[in-house]
Design an enzyme around this catalytic site. Structure first.
Site, PDB file in Angstrom:
ATOM      1  N   HIS A 181       0.853  -1.187   0.000  1.00  0.00           N
ATOM      2  CA  HIS A 181       0.000   0.000   0.000  1.00  0.00           C
ATOM      3  C   HIS A 181       0.885   1.232   0.000  1.00  0.00           C
ATOM      4  O   HIS A 181       1.638   1.485   0.958  1.00  0.00           O
ATOM      5  CB  HIS A 181      -0.937  -0.003   1.209  1.00  0.00           C
ATOM      6  CG  HIS A 181      -2.015  -1.041   1.117  1.00  0.00           C
ATOM      7  ND1 HIS A 181      -2.594  -1.619   2.222  1.00  0.00           N
ATOM      8  CD2 HIS A 181      -2.621  -1.614   0.032  1.00  0.00           C
ATOM      9  CE1 HIS A 181      -3.509  -2.493   1.831  1.00  0.00           C
ATOM     10  NE2 HIS A 181      -3.533  -2.508   0.504  1.00  0.00           N
ATOM     11  N   GLU A 184       1.738   3.891   2.926  1.00  0.00           N
ATOM     12  CA  GLU A 184       2.223   3.410   4.217  1.00  0.00           C
ATOM     13  C   GLU A 184       3.749   3.514   4.275  1.00  0.00           C
ATOM     14  O   GLU A 184       4.476   2.522   4.321  1.00  0.00           O
ATOM     15  CB  GLU A 184       1.709   1.988   4.440  1.00  0.00           C
ATOM     16  CG  GLU A 184       0.173   1.955   4.462  1.00  0.00           C
ATOM     17  CD  GLU A 184      -0.435   0.558   4.424  1.00  0.00           C
ATOM     18  OE1 GLU A 184       0.319  -0.434   4.476  1.00  0.00           O
ATOM     19  OE2 GLU A 184      -1.667   0.454   4.335  1.00  0.00           O
ATOM     20  N   ARG A 235      -3.115   4.704  -2.388  1.00  0.00           N
ATOM     21  CA  ARG A 235      -2.982   3.384  -1.761  1.00  0.00           C
ATOM     22  C   ARG A 235      -2.604   2.281  -2.745  1.00  0.00           C
ATOM     23  O   ARG A 235      -1.843   1.368  -2.413  1.00  0.00           O
ATOM     24  CB  ARG A 235      -4.320   3.037  -1.092  1.00  0.00           C
ATOM     25  CG  ARG A 235      -4.507   1.608  -0.609  1.00  0.00           C
ATOM     26  CD  ARG A 235      -5.918   1.446  -0.070  1.00  0.00           C
ATOM     27  NE  ARG A 235      -6.304   0.058   0.170  1.00  0.00           N
ATOM     28  CZ  ARG A 235      -6.266  -0.532   1.355  1.00  0.00           C
ATOM     29  NH1 ARG A 235      -5.824   0.120   2.406  1.00  0.00           N
ATOM     30  NH2 ARG A 235      -6.671  -1.789   1.500  1.00  0.00           N
ATOM     31  N   ASN A 252      -3.220  -5.805  -2.049  1.00  0.00           N
ATOM     32  CA  ASN A 252      -3.524  -6.724  -0.961  1.00  0.00           C
ATOM     33  C   ASN A 252      -4.954  -7.261  -1.022  1.00  0.00           C
ATOM     34  O   ASN A 252      -5.482  -7.772  -0.044  1.00  0.00           O
ATOM     35  CB  ASN A 252      -3.280  -6.062   0.395  1.00  0.00           C
ATOM     36  CG  ASN A 252      -2.859  -7.073   1.440  1.00  0.00           C
ATOM     37  OD1 ASN A 252      -2.110  -8.002   1.156  1.00  0.00           O
ATOM     38  ND2 ASN A 252      -3.340  -6.907   2.671  1.00  0.00           N
ATOM     39  N   HIS A 305       2.908  -3.306   6.996  1.00  0.00           N
ATOM     40  CA  HIS A 305       1.909  -2.295   6.638  1.00  0.00           C
ATOM     41  C   HIS A 305       1.894  -1.220   7.720  1.00  0.00           C
ATOM     42  O   HIS A 305       2.649  -1.282   8.687  1.00  0.00           O
ATOM     43  CB  HIS A 305       0.505  -2.925   6.557  1.00  0.00           C
ATOM     44  CG  HIS A 305       0.282  -3.819   5.387  1.00  0.00           C
ATOM     45  ND1 HIS A 305      -0.605  -3.518   4.376  1.00  0.00           N
ATOM     46  CD2 HIS A 305       0.823  -5.022   5.060  1.00  0.00           C
ATOM     47  CE1 HIS A 305      -0.611  -4.488   3.482  1.00  0.00           C
ATOM     48  NE2 HIS A 305       0.245  -5.418   3.873  1.00  0.00           N
ATOM     49  N   GLU A 380       0.777  -4.296  11.212  1.00  0.00           N
ATOM     50  CA  GLU A 380       0.357  -2.905  11.060  1.00  0.00           C
ATOM     51  C   GLU A 380       1.186  -2.086  12.041  1.00  0.00           C
ATOM     52  O   GLU A 380       0.976  -2.154  13.248  1.00  0.00           O
ATOM     53  CB  GLU A 380      -1.143  -2.758  11.353  1.00  0.00           C
ATOM     54  CG  GLU A 380      -2.055  -3.531  10.413  1.00  0.00           C
ATOM     55  CD  GLU A 380      -2.235  -2.853   9.064  1.00  0.00           C
ATOM     56  OE1 GLU A 380      -1.646  -1.759   8.868  1.00  0.00           O
ATOM     57  OE2 GLU A 380      -2.963  -3.395   8.222  1.00  0.00           O
TER      58      GLU A 380
END
Length: 444
Positions: A181, A184, A235, A252, A305, A380
């Site tokens: 993404h 990120e 993204r 993703n 991520h 994350e």
């Protein structure tokens, strides 16, 4: 000398003014915060696209506050507020600080000095700077580093894998990738920091005697560069479709495991568009092909991520469904979270990726697990709040880099202890009945 400096200075100012002028403005955008502690509110959030008539950009869920967070375009703010009020759903629409979307875009491309670990810890690099950094490491550590081109992106940029400790033997492999993404940004730096530190710190380099680590620091170079030069919150990839005004696919949601099922959109303009078919994106195809070539040796997979401070494990394509060895995943995930907390006290939540607000089919961690890779996770990274979110300030890069490193080296040690010095055997793949491809989404 002065003339040359003056020309460079003028060119630098011009480039910055040009980028600033063309960079997307987020004036008038809002962060929507919806608490979902009550069942009625949670059901509303899970079907929010039906209530709004469109799927807003889902940023993630704050697991501490039990809130869902969305990014709302300025033209949709009034409509969103009216819909929530009509349904008696508590919410907060918070202003976006548009200045945050410009300060981390600093252009330093005119600098002639090599990229150093200080750069990795203090600023976000361009794609070309990332590659320069990797080439320098390959020159410094020719016996420990091999660079491999897995394929090219849609716009022709090489997708580079860094093979650490590849000595031609059958050592178990830990696979780490980052940045599917584009927005990120911290994930890219964390991957680069991991590579540099495991090579330069003797306390960790010995791990490479027992385990090979393959790191792909930038799996979406086109989208990343677009987020740097044009649209900070971009993204997706940058693939084009002749029948649509919108570009890009959510990488993703594009992996070939339950592709097109839950937590996706088939609208090309959606942030969670899953593509025309499974592995339609050249970036995803390059990664899946590379992993399948060595999947018998790959014992752990991690996709980096941001944001949310979560360590997620499969299955994510549906709710209330876990692999048979889920307790092993939870055990190792908690070990990784503990390693992070021991450093600065930062808390990561270990949870199943499908049991949150939304399942997300076609994700890389599910696909990796389906190929028989024992430990498969999505991390994350920090922060856990939307006040910084994807726009993590540069003065916080170093802390997140160090925390991520601790988690990843914990996983490498687990693989070393459980799989090193064993004869490589065939892995058991998930039953073919799970390989169906049917056709709202999580931040994954």
């Amino acid at each position: 000398m002065f003339l040359r400096f003056g020309i460079c200075l003028i060119l630098f100012i011009f480039l910055n003014q040009h980028v600033t002028a063309s960079y997307k403005s987020y004036d008038g955008y809002k962060i929507l915060e919806v608490p979902f502690k009550h069942k009625i509110a949670k059901r509303y959030v899970q079907n929010i696209d039906k209530h709004f008539g469109f799927m807003p950009d889902f940023l993630g869920e704050n697991w501490k506050k039990e809130e869902a967070h969305f990014f709302i375009e300025k033209d949709q703010v009034a409509k969103v507020g009216d819909a929530l009020k009509f349904s008696n759903i508590s919410f907060n629409l918070r202003d976006v600080d548009s200045k945050m979307f410009t300060f981390s875009r600093k252009r330093r491309d005119l600098a002639n000095s090599p990229i150093s670990i200080t750069d990795i810890n203090t600023r976000y690099l361009s794609y070309d700077e990332q590659i320069q950094f990797l080439n320098n490491l390959a020159s410094q550590f020719p016996n420990l580093v091999k660079l491999q081109n897995l394929g090219n992106s849609y716009e022709g940029r090489p997708i580079t894998a860094v093979r650490l400790g590849d000595d031609g033997t059958n050592k178990p492999i830990v696979w780490i990738d980052a940045g599917i993404h584009a927005r990120e940004w911290i994930s890219y730096n964390a991957a680069l920091y991991f590579i540099w530190t495991i090579l330069n710190d003797p306390n960790y380099r010995q791990l490479l005697q027992n385990v090979q680590v393959n790191v792909v620091p930038n799996t979406n170079p086109d989208g990343y560069e677009y987020s740097r030069t044009t649209e900070r919150m971009w993204r997706k990839t940058r693939s084009r479709f002749t029948s649509s005004k919108c570009a890009g696919t959510d990488g993703n949601r594009n992996y070939p495991f339950f592709w097109g099922n839950e937590g996706v959109s088939h609208s090309t303009c959606s942030e969670i568009y899953c593509g025309t078919r499974a592995a339609s994106e050249p970036e995803v195809l390059a990664l899946t092909n590379a992993i399948m070539r060595e999947e018998r040796r790959i014992k752990a997979y991690v996709s980096l991520h941001s944001y949310g401070q979560e360590i997620l494990y499969p299955w994510g394509h549906t709710k209330n469904s876990h692999p048979s060895d889920v307790q092993d995943l939870i055990r190792v995930g908690k070990m990784m979270a503990t390693a992070i907390q021991n450093l600065h006290g930062t808390q990561y939540n270990v949870m199943n990726s499908g049991d949150g607000l939304y399942p997300a089919a076609g994700a890389s961690d599910d696909w990796a697990k389906s190929r028989g890779i024992k430990y498969s996770f999505t991390m994350e990274l920090s922060p856990s709040d939307d006040y910084t979110g994807f726009i993590l300030p540069e003065d916080r890069i170093f802390q997140v880099n160090r925390e991520t490193f601790q988690a990843l080296t914990t996983l490498v040690r687990v693989v070393s202890q459980e799989f090193a010095n064993r004869t490589t055997t065939s892995t058991t793949r998930i039953s073919a009945k799970f390989q169906r491809t049917r056709g709202f989404g999580s931040g994954k």
